[in-house]
Design a protein around this motif. Structure first.
Motif, PDB file in Angstrom:
ATOM      1  N   HIS A  87      -1.622   4.306  12.070  1.00 52.29           N
ATOM      2  CA  HIS A  87      -0.453   3.744  13.111  1.00 52.29           C
ATOM      3  C   HIS A  87       0.814   4.238  12.684  1.00 52.29           C
ATOM      4  O   HIS A  87       1.166   4.025  11.566  1.00 52.29           O
TER       5      HIS A  87
ATOM      6  N   THR B 294       4.696   6.201   8.588  1.00 53.74           N
ATOM      7  CA  THR B 294       3.520   5.443   8.877  1.00 53.74           C
ATOM      8  C   THR B 294       3.611   3.858   8.701  1.00 53.74           C
ATOM      9  O   THR B 294       4.090   3.449   7.809  1.00 53.74           O
ATOM     10  N   LYS B 295       3.044   3.095   9.690  1.00 50.27           N
ATOM     11  CA  LYS B 295       3.072   1.659   9.624  1.00 50.27           C
ATOM     12  C   LYS B 295       1.990   1.150   8.904  1.00 50.27           C
ATOM     13  O   LYS B 295       2.227   0.209   8.263  1.00 50.27           O
ATOM     14  N   LYS B 296       0.870   1.639   9.304  1.00 49.20           N
ATOM     15  CA  LYS B 296      -0.370   0.908   8.469  1.00 49.20           C
ATOM     16  C   LYS B 296      -1.606   2.073   8.726  1.00 49.20           C
ATOM     17  O   LYS B 296      -1.554   2.744   9.572  1.00 49.20           O
TER      18      LYS B 296
ATOM     19  N   ILE C 121       1.312   0.075   1.954  1.00 48.21           N
ATOM     20  CA  ILE C 121       1.252  -0.723   3.296  1.00 48.21           C
ATOM     21  C   ILE C 121      -0.166  -1.196   3.690  1.00 48.21           C
ATOM     22  O   ILE C 121      -0.908  -0.970   2.819  1.00 48.21           O
ATOM     23  N   GLU C 122       0.031  -1.820   4.791  1.00 46.30           N
ATOM     24  CA  GLU C 122      -1.247  -2.509   5.054  1.00 46.30           C
ATOM     25  C   GLU C 122      -2.474  -1.273   5.167  1.00 46.30           C
ATOM     26  O   GLU C 122      -2.484  -0.397   5.692  1.00 46.30           O
ATOM     27  N   GLY C 123      -3.638  -1.597   4.717  1.00 49.50           N
ATOM     28  CA  GLY C 123      -4.807  -0.672   4.518  1.00 49.50           C
ATOM     29  C   GLY C 123      -4.743   0.428   3.323  1.00 49.50           C
ATOM     30  O   GLY C 123      -5.800   1.256   3.350  1.00 49.50           O
ATOM     31  N   ARG C 124      -3.824   0.292   2.555  1.00 47.13           N
ATOM     32  CA  ARG C 124      -3.850   1.110   1.389  1.00 47.13           C
ATOM     33  C   ARG C 124      -4.969   1.105   0.504  1.00 47.13           C
ATOM     34  O   ARG C 124      -5.410   2.427   0.132  1.00 47.13           O
TER      35      ARG C 124
END
Length: 494
Positions: A384, A369-371, A255-258
């Motif tokens: 988030h 978990t979204k990001k 996801i975003e930020g991995r």
């Protein structure tokens, strides 16, 4: 049956554990021990059922029901009740090469299928098993038993986890010359570096490895087959090969930020922690520290629990564990009858320790978990999230659906991904030309264990996917029997 009314007269009792706030100060095992008298009383609770489900070892509704290695549980319970400990050890070793491992880390599906548990509390099978083998070592009854005759056949076992060790032990009993390859610096695989020391003290692993070595098994460590040792060389130098490399490819969260620093797969965290502990008692600093950090563990199961317990021992500031599934019920649901594994709420050791230190169960249920969001230095600082519900889609399949307005931000400087495993690493399988199934595991039929490559067998998590230590021992033993049959035309191995 020694005590026909034992299950009526005596209640279930297990040894106490050290206080959670005390045990988080060290990495030693924290289970206290029972006297022989108490163990005999607990053994007396076994009913010696006409049809005992405790040792059936079946998959029911996708979960283990009964003992996968088919331990002769009523027999050694009765022997313990009668004080015949040496005989109990012999019966235990007939089906299980390593009861000192299963007696510590197995979730005990045998107890979930115990008949006494139908209307009461099950027999303390796991504790009795551990007590039998510990007494066996203490009394000097466990000694090397090398085979009388050698066949001259050479077998390579790749991987020294529970399936590899069980397979090697059985093939050695049959008289073959067994060499076990392990890419880590210590023998044991998952047992050594995947399970924390407080749950399985590594002296127990090393002690058994030394017995196997004295019986004639050769161990080669720090050698990755397919990289440090050519895969094709295996087929040239050995009469047969058994692949027991495990399912070591961790499930990631793309996801975003991995890409941010401070986000790690659980096994990287656990492996480095135990290696540094064994090498230097953490003085070398070669581990991922949770000290002073807000830690979030994404995923449940044993691995998630181990991450929680280890983080607390490091001295984390907080620890939170995300579970995407709903909180289990306090008692068996109507669709989860005996003898299935009871899917009920419980606090494992890691959650108990976190609760003692921080005031409550660290688990958050039905959360996704979204990001990940980082700071100016590229290090994770927060997650988030959103709550979810499980609903059926148009095709009748359950899936997660986000709950509107449930978004939340959690601070985190260390994130550990404990969401299971995707299967074995492909390099060695590809080099050997071993076919894979639809889940990317080495393809081989259960009870045969032979791959499409002549003379090459596979067992354990590498074949079946992520599973229990006790299933790995089951498969390692069975693969050894089929490998022996391939080499000799028949086999006397159980």
């Amino acid at each position: 049956m020694g005590k026909p009314t034992g299950f009526i007269e005596f209640t279930r009792e297990v040894p106490k554990e050290d206080d959670p706030l005390l045990r988080i100060s060290h990495y030693e095992e924290f289970h206290q021990h029972f006297s022989e008298e108490k163990l005999q009383t607990q053994g007396a609770r076994c009913m010696d059922c006409g049809i005992p489900f405790c040792h059936t070892g079946k998959l029911i509704s996708g979960m283990a029901a009964g003992c996968p290695v088919n331990n002769l549980i009523p027999e050694w319970n009765d022997l313990v009740y009668r004080g015949q400990w040496r005989e109990a050890l012999d019966r235990l070793h007939k089906t299980n090469n390593f009861p000192e491992f299963t007696g510590r880390v197995c979730p005990a599906p045998c107890e979930g299928s115990c008949t006494v548990g139908l209307n009461g509390s099950p027999v303390t099978i796991k504790n009795i098993e551990r007590s039998i083998i510990d007494k066996g070592f203490d009394e000097g009854w466990v000694v090397p038993e090398p085979p009388v005759h050698r066949t001259g056949k050479k077998v390579a076992v790749i991987g020294s986890g529970p399936s590899g060790l069980a397979c090697a032990a059985q093939l050695n009993k049959a008289g073959h010359l067994v060499t076990v390859f392990e890419r880590s610096d210590r023998v044991g695989g998952l047992l050594m570096y995947g399970i924390p020391n407080m749950k399985l003290d590594k002296q127990h692993v090393q002690r058994r490895v030394e017995v196997l070595a004295a019986e004639g098994v050769t161990f080669i460590t720090s050698t990755e087959v397919g990289k440090d040792y050519p895969a094709e060389k295996l087929l040239q130098e050995f009469d047969s090969v058994v692949l027991c490399g495990g399912a070591t490819k961790g499930r990631d969260l793309p996801i975003e930020g991995r890409e941010l620093k401070g986000i790690h797969l659980a096994m990287e965290f656990l492996h480095k922690n135990t290696k540094s502990l064994l090498d230097s008692k953490h003085e070398d600093g070669q581990y991922i520290s949770a000290s002073g950090k807000d830690v979030i563990v994404i995923g449940g199961g044993d691995t998630g629990t181990d991450c929680v317990g280890t983080s607390v021992r490091h001295g984390c500031a907080t620890v939170t564990q995300y579970e995407i599934m709903a909180k289990p019920p306090e008692k068996r649901a109507g669709n989860n009858p005996w003898p299935e594994w009871p899917k009920v709420y419980k606090m494992d050791y890691g959650q108990e320790e976190a609760a003692a230190k921080f005031g409550g169960d660290p688990r958050q249920y039905l959360i996704s978990t979204k990001k990940f969001v980082g700071d100016d230095n590229g290090h994770v600082k927060e997650l988030h999230t959103v709550l979810i519900e499980w609903k059926k889609d148009d095709n009748g399949r359950f899936g997660p659906v986000e709950v509107p307005g449930s978004e939340k931000v959690y601070p985190a400087q260390l994130v550990l991904l404990a969401m299971g495993f995707m299967g074995p690493e492909n390099s060695l399988l590809d080099q050997l030309g071993v076919e894979k199934d639809e889940r990317s595991n080495a393809k081989a039929e259960y009870d045969k264990f032979s791959t499409n490559v002549k003379g090459v067998f596979t067992a354990g998590d590498m074949r079946r996917g992520q599973s229990l230590v006790v299933w790995a021992i089951n498969e390692g033993r069975a693969a050894a029997r089929e490998c022996d049959r391939y080499l000799m035309g028949s086999s006397n191995l159980p």
